[in-house]
Scaffold this active site. Structure first.
Site, mmCIF file in Angstrom:
data_model
loop_
_atom_site.group_PDB
_atom_site.id
_atom_site.type_symbol
_atom_site.label_atom_id
_atom_site.label_comp_id
_atom_site.label_asym_id
_atom_site.label_seq_id
_atom_site.Cartn_x
_atom_site.Cartn_y
_atom_site.Cartn_z
ATOM 1 N N HIS A 1 24.863 -8.251 -28.397
ATOM 2 C CA HIS A 1 26.182 -8.802 -28.805
ATOM 3 C C HIS A 1 27.290 -7.833 -28.379
ATOM 4 C CE1 HIS A 1 24.485 -11.854 -31.686
ATOM 5 N NE2 HIS A 1 23.580 -10.919 -31.928
ATOM 6 N N GLU B 1 27.014 -11.282 -25.171
ATOM 7 C CA GLU B 1 26.410 -12.564 -25.536
ATOM 8 C C GLU B 1 26.318 -13.437 -24.287
ATOM 9 O OE1 GLU B 1 28.425 -14.264 -28.901
ATOM 10 O OE2 GLU B 1 27.658 -12.709 -30.249
ATOM 11 N N GLY C 1 18.383 -11.001 -36.608
ATOM 12 C CA GLY C 1 18.720 -10.947 -38.027
ATOM 13 C C GLY C 1 19.192 -9.536 -38.313
ATOM 14 N N SER D 1 18.437 -10.304 -30.001
ATOM 15 C CA SER D 1 19.305 -9.534 -30.911
ATOM 16 C C SER D 1 18.535 -8.398 -31.596
ATOM 17 C CB SER D 1 19.954 -10.490 -31.915
ATOM 18 O OG SER D 1 21.023 -9.883 -32.578
ATOM 19 N N ALA D 2 18.276 -8.457 -32.895
ATOM 20 C CA ALA D 2 17.518 -7.389 -33.562
ATOM 21 C C ALA D 2 16.142 -7.215 -32.922
ATOM 22 C CB ALA D 2 17.381 -7.693 -35.050
#
Lengths: 238, 238
Positions: free
Chosen positions: A159, A195, A89, A122-123
């Site tokens: 990413h 990714e 997020g 991700s985060a």
């Protein structure tokens, strides 16, 4: 060192569902001993909806999920956790909430000292590293520090995106942004996880998994490409 | 209100040279009265090289350039400036240096009270607004605050980029990132300035200039497109 980490670049790969592309690795990583995973949904605004998404997916893999925001005492929830998963997020929102809920130190302790397995996407991968200085996210809130949980001694850019030679857009490329980071003194290496890729850390061994290569940026050196399966353990002792 | 601002999305448009796409507006904006422009190169690492680039370009337009880092006292340089131009680069590095050199308040005072014309491009446009919360840049350094110079009561997203429907990349689109910003309470409107567009502010009048449309995001409302030439003065009284 009991550390066990699964640091995923992205939760959803184009054309597949939430965590589909890494579900075999998730099952192997948490294994038979883990029954319940403590999920940290702080990176998204709607924590209940986000926890439901994670819960539904993890149920198909045989794991129960508890949302940390559902606990009356988040620090206690970390103390009792069998396993931790921090979802993606906005990285600034996530780190600010981790500090506000005073769980940064406790997560570090549980993972590094007690061997509690930690998964991030991700985060959730950004905050596992030295700092969030190499996130791609917009700084929508101001955290008390960019220092993160520090489970590894380097940074990650999730990413990671190659420059598009046909683009007419003049904003900086990802590589240019990371180069600007390395213009600052004493900045750690940055692993650009494209990714589809992820890093598995077991003790002092780090292995690149997934279907795409990763690019390593080190201050003052040329960047280097690594293929899936590469042993990146040297990053843990820098 | 004596305020005069030229807030440019990007310094270089694809296929043209530094500041070429907005040079007529720059000449008109600074006009005949300005002889010397105080340039703030804090957003890039090599301040001398950056100042040379700006100096060479402004010379062709008939203006002399002084680099703020060349002055023994940057606050005094701001006090004596006829005009100010803050160039693009990394917004976090820029804002941190503005605070370290204690010029944030002085620039605000000179522009809002004394009518000193202010031009910004990219990061230099970000720092002219309420906050840098809507920059695209990587947070390579930690500024003491995300609050910026505050010459207008809204935020700008420079280099605004539309989502590419053919992309397989799963990172958040620019629109999604701005939407996440507006999930936070009391967040100001965000003007997405596409490359090629700029905002001219004269007192309480704001006009969109350039060759591309801009997209306005307001918390709790649908976003709205504006064409070049649009009167956006309403943004100044929100």
């Amino acid at each position: 060192m009991k550390r066990r980490l699964l640091l995923v670049s992205n939760s959803t790969l184009h054309g597949s569902g939430y965590l589909d592309h890494c579900q075999t690795h998730i099952s192997d990583f948490f294994g038979k001993d883990v029954k319940r995973v403590l999920f940290v949904p702080y990176a998204l605004h709607d924590r209940d909806a986000y926890t439901k998404t994670a819960r539904d997916k993890f149920k198909t893999l045989g794991f129960e999920v508890d949302g940390i925001h559902e606990a009356s005492d988040p620090v206690d929830a970390v103390r009792k956790a069998e396993a931790i998963f921090i979802g993606g997020g906005n990285t600034f929102r996530l780190l600010k909430s981790l500090y506000e809920n005073q769980v940064v130190t406790e997560i570090r302790k549980r993972v590094l000292e007690d061997g509690v397995p930690y998964m991030g996407s991700s985060a959730g991968t950004n905050v596992a590293t030295v700092s969030i200085n190499t996130t791609n996210d917009m700084p929508i809130v101001y955290p008390p520090s960019f220092c993160a949980i520090g489970l590894v001694p380097f940074n990650i850019n999730p990413h990671y995106l190659d420059a598009d030679p046909s683009s007419r857009h003049m904003g900086e490329t990802r590589e240019q942004r990371i180069t600007q980071f390395h213009e600052e003194p004493d900045t750690p290496s940055v692993l650009g996880l494209r990714e589809g890729s992820m890093l598995l850390v077991e003790g002092n061994k780090a292995t690149l998994l997934g279907t795409t290569r990763a690019r390593l940026f080190t201050r003052g050196k040329h960047s280097v490409e690594y293929s899936p399966g590469s042993d990146l353990s040297f990053l843990l002792t820098q």
